[in-house]
Scaffold this motif. Structure first.
Motif, PDB file in Angstrom:
ATOM      1  N   LEU A  92      41.612  29.623  38.828  1.00  0.00           N
ATOM      2  CA  LEU A  92      42.261  30.350  40.134  1.00  0.00           C
ATOM      3  C   LEU A  92      43.131  28.983  40.439  1.00  0.00           C
ATOM      4  CD1 LEU A  92      38.562  28.932  41.570  1.00  0.00           C
ATOM      5  CD2 LEU A  92      39.907  31.653  40.972  1.00  0.00           C
ATOM      6  N   PRO A  93      44.494  29.852  41.365  1.00  0.00           N
ATOM      7  CA  PRO A  93      44.304  30.562  42.067  1.00  0.00           C
ATOM      8  C   PRO A  93      43.949  31.265  41.599  1.00  0.00           C
ATOM      9  CG  PRO A  93      45.965  29.670  42.466  1.00  0.00           C
ATOM     10  CD  PRO A  93      45.324  28.595  41.600  1.00  0.00           C
ATOM     11  N   LEU A  94      43.573  32.865  42.142  1.00  0.00           N
ATOM     12  CA  LEU A  94      43.206  34.341  41.629  1.00  0.00           C
ATOM     13  C   LEU A  94      43.554  35.168  43.580  1.00  0.00           C
ATOM     14  CD1 LEU A  94      43.929  35.511  38.941  1.00  0.00           C
ATOM     15  CD2 LEU A  94      41.214  35.948  38.579  1.00  0.00           C
ATOM     16  N   CYS A  95      43.844  36.243  43.196  1.00  0.00           N
ATOM     17  CA  CYS A  95      43.684  37.145  44.913  1.00  0.00           C
ATOM     18  C   CYS A  95      42.690  37.702  44.505  1.00  0.00           C
ATOM     19  CB  CYS A  95      45.179  37.775  43.788  1.00  0.00           C
ATOM     20  SG  CYS A  95      45.593  39.277  43.368  1.00  0.00           S
ATOM     21  N   THR A  96      42.071  38.298  45.711  1.00  0.00           N
ATOM     22  CA  THR A  96      40.652  39.167  45.060  1.00  0.00           C
ATOM     23  C   THR A  96      40.962  40.287  44.378  1.00  0.00           C
ATOM     24  OG1 THR A  96      40.491  37.990  48.042  1.00  0.00           O
ATOM     25  CG2 THR A  96      39.123  39.325  46.785  1.00  0.00           C
ATOM     26  N   GLU A  97      41.806  41.041  44.905  1.00  0.00           N
ATOM     27  CA  GLU A  97      41.747  41.994  43.267  1.00  0.00           C
ATOM     28  C   GLU A  97      41.713  42.140  42.348  1.00  0.00           C
ATOM     29  OE1 GLU A  97      41.355  46.193  43.388  1.00  0.00           O
ATOM     30  OE2 GLU A  97      41.216  45.132  44.683  1.00  0.00           O
ATOM     31  N   LEU A  98      42.225  40.702  41.707  1.00  0.00           N
ATOM     32  CA  LEU A  98      42.717  41.029  40.766  1.00  0.00           C
ATOM     33  C   LEU A  98      40.698  39.792  39.770  1.00  0.00           C
ATOM     34  CD1 LEU A  98      43.970  40.323  37.666  1.00  0.00           C
ATOM     35  CD2 LEU A  98      44.942  38.830  38.197  1.00  0.00           C
ATOM     36  N   LEU A  99      40.159  39.292  40.981  1.00  0.00           N
ATOM     37  CA  LEU A  99      39.234  38.510  40.666  1.00  0.00           C
ATOM     38  C   LEU A  99      37.913  39.489  40.745  1.00  0.00           C
ATOM     39  CD1 LEU A  99      37.236  36.414  40.137  1.00  0.00           C
ATOM     40  CD2 LEU A  99      37.708  36.314  42.679  1.00  0.00           C
ATOM     41  N   ARG A 100      38.177  40.819  41.490  1.00  0.00           N
ATOM     42  CA  ARG A 100      36.941  42.365  41.392  1.00  0.00           C
ATOM     43  C   ARG A 100      37.405  42.582  39.453  1.00  0.00           C
ATOM     44  NH1 ARG A 100      34.903  43.235  46.117  1.00  0.00           N
ATOM     45  NH2 ARG A 100      35.919  42.971  47.638  1.00  0.00           N
ATOM     46  N   LYS A 101      38.587  42.981  39.839  1.00  0.00           N
ATOM     47  CA  LYS A 101      38.393  43.629  38.618  1.00  0.00           C
ATOM     48  C   LYS A 101      37.937  42.889  37.199  1.00  0.00           C
ATOM     49  CE  LYS A 101      43.067  46.122  39.505  1.00  0.00           C
ATOM     50  NZ  LYS A 101      41.971  47.156  39.973  1.00  0.00           N
ATOM     51  N   ARG A 102      38.007  41.646  37.540  1.00  0.00           N
ATOM     52  CA  ARG A 102      37.590  40.807  35.619  1.00  0.00           C
ATOM     53  C   ARG A 102      36.155  40.334  36.344  1.00  0.00           C
ATOM     54  NH1 ARG A 102      41.586  36.885  34.838  1.00  0.00           N
ATOM     55  NH2 ARG A 102      39.992  35.773  33.352  1.00  0.00           N
ATOM     56  N   ILE A 103      35.426  40.500  37.502  1.00  0.00           N
ATOM     57  CA  ILE A 103      34.546  40.634  37.510  1.00  0.00           C
ATOM     58  C   ILE A 103      33.757  42.295  36.888  1.00  0.00           C
ATOM     59  CG2 ILE A 103      32.014  40.303  39.262  1.00  0.00           C
ATOM     60  CD1 ILE A 103      33.999  38.761  40.905  1.00  0.00           C
ATOM     61  N   LEU A 104      34.314  42.744  37.086  1.00  0.00           N
ATOM     62  CA  LEU A 104      33.547  44.263  36.867  1.00  0.00           C
ATOM     63  C   LEU A 104      34.353  44.301  35.190  1.00  0.00           C
ATOM     64  CD1 LEU A 104      35.822  47.044  38.968  1.00  0.00           C
ATOM     65  CD2 LEU A 104      33.367  46.438  38.864  1.00  0.00           C
ATOM     66  N   SER A 105      34.755  43.842  34.538  1.00  0.00           N
ATOM     67  CA  SER A 105      35.072  43.822  33.721  1.00  0.00           C
ATOM     68  C   SER A 105      34.141  42.419  32.638  1.00  0.00           C
ATOM     69  CB  SER A 105      36.403  43.359  32.701  1.00  0.00           C
ATOM     70  OG  SER A 105      36.410  42.646  31.414  1.00  0.00           O
ATOM     71  N   LEU A 106      33.489  42.185  32.929  1.00  0.00           N
ATOM     72  CA  LEU A 106      32.576  40.944  32.810  1.00  0.00           C
ATOM     73  C   LEU A 106      31.876  41.226  32.699  1.00  0.00           C
ATOM     74  CD1 LEU A 106      31.875  37.625  32.395  1.00  0.00           C
ATOM     75  CD2 LEU A 106      31.994  37.393  35.145  1.00  0.00           C
ATOM     76  N   ALA A 107      31.655  42.489  33.414  1.00  0.00           N
ATOM     77  CA  ALA A 107      29.714  42.916  33.903  1.00  0.00           C
ATOM     78  C   ALA A 107      29.472  44.052  33.136  1.00  0.00           C
ATOM     79  CB  ALA A 107      29.423  43.443  35.597  1.00  0.00           C
TER      80      ALA A 107
END
Length: 254
Positions: A92-107
């Protein structure tokens, strides 16, 4: 919908993610123990501190992918967290949209573990799939399931149909709008536990097990009708559906 568990106290970076969860079902907990029902877990390094290593080890035992969220930008810290078994380190810090993409990739990342497999792992998987409605899977999983279904249909002497829902929305790209989340909810609750759905690019893909063309058409009309009646009253989003039978893949042996 992906089940994301965040283990932390009330940190600022959670607020925009939790306030508009989109394709995620987010659970925030202060307890570093999990029932095995998560698609992925985010762990706050600041919150867990010395408990972080044991928490990662616990998740690895049950093959749940996890990422450590940290404010520490040092490369040495990132290397240490990866060495502990984290599948990703989100600095962090990380913008919310990029955080979403990282979570999708993680899952969508297969979680590996050095521990031997045992029946407890599969018991946890069963616990995690006891919900109602159809089964939502990631893109690569959907393609593998499609291949598997095409192989076993002949043996089972059953039919299956592939449905492709397409969208045209006035508010912008479908998957960036609230319509996507609403439609996924309608599909999941309208279909059976044995049916499979996937959010694929700008489309929603569905496999209807044990279904013929007539039944599939009725299902598609019911889903679109429910979506229009509850979430698309202004008709700002147009939904169409293509469908065809999944042809059994005959095996050839020599």
């Amino acid at each position: 919908m992906m089940n994301v568990i965040i283990c932390t106290s009330n940190e600022d970076w959670i607020t925009p993610l939790a306030s508009a969860p989109g394709e995620f079902q987010i659970h925030i907990t202060a307890q570093p123990s999990f029932s095995g029902t998560a698609d992925c877990v985010l762990l706050s390094q600041q919150f867990l501190g010395s408990r972080l290593a044991d928490t990662i080890r616990h998740l690895k035992e049950f093959h749940i992918p996890c990422a450590v969220v940290t404010y520490d930008t040092a490369l040495e810290n990132q290397e240490r967290l990866l060495a502990l078994g984290a599948d990703d380190v989100i600095v962090l810090p990380l913008c919310t949209e990029l955080l979403r993409k990282r979570i999708l990739s993680l899952a969508e990342t297969p979680a590996h573990s050095d521990a031997e497999m045992n029946f407890a792992v599969f018991d946890r998987i069963l616990e995690a799939t006891q919900g109602n409605g159809s089964f939502i899977v990631a893109e690569h999983d959907f393609m593998n399931i499609y291949r598997f279904v095409s192989r076993v249909l002949e043996r089972l002497e059953k039919q299956a149909e592939l449905l492709i829902f397409n969208f045209s929305c006035e508010e912008g790209p479908f998957l960036e709008s609230s319509s996507a989340l609403h439609f996924l909810k309608v599909v999941q609750t309208s279909l059976r536990r044995g049916d499979i759905i996937c959010n694929y690019g700008k489309q929603i893909l569905v496999i209807l097990m044990g279904s013929d063309e007539q039944t599939s058409r009725q299902v598609a009309e019911r889903v679109i009708g429910a979506f229009n009646a509850h979430y698309n009253m202004d008709e700002s989003c147009t939904v169409t559906c293509q469908m065809r039978e999944i042809i059994p893949q005959s095996g050839h042996t020599v």
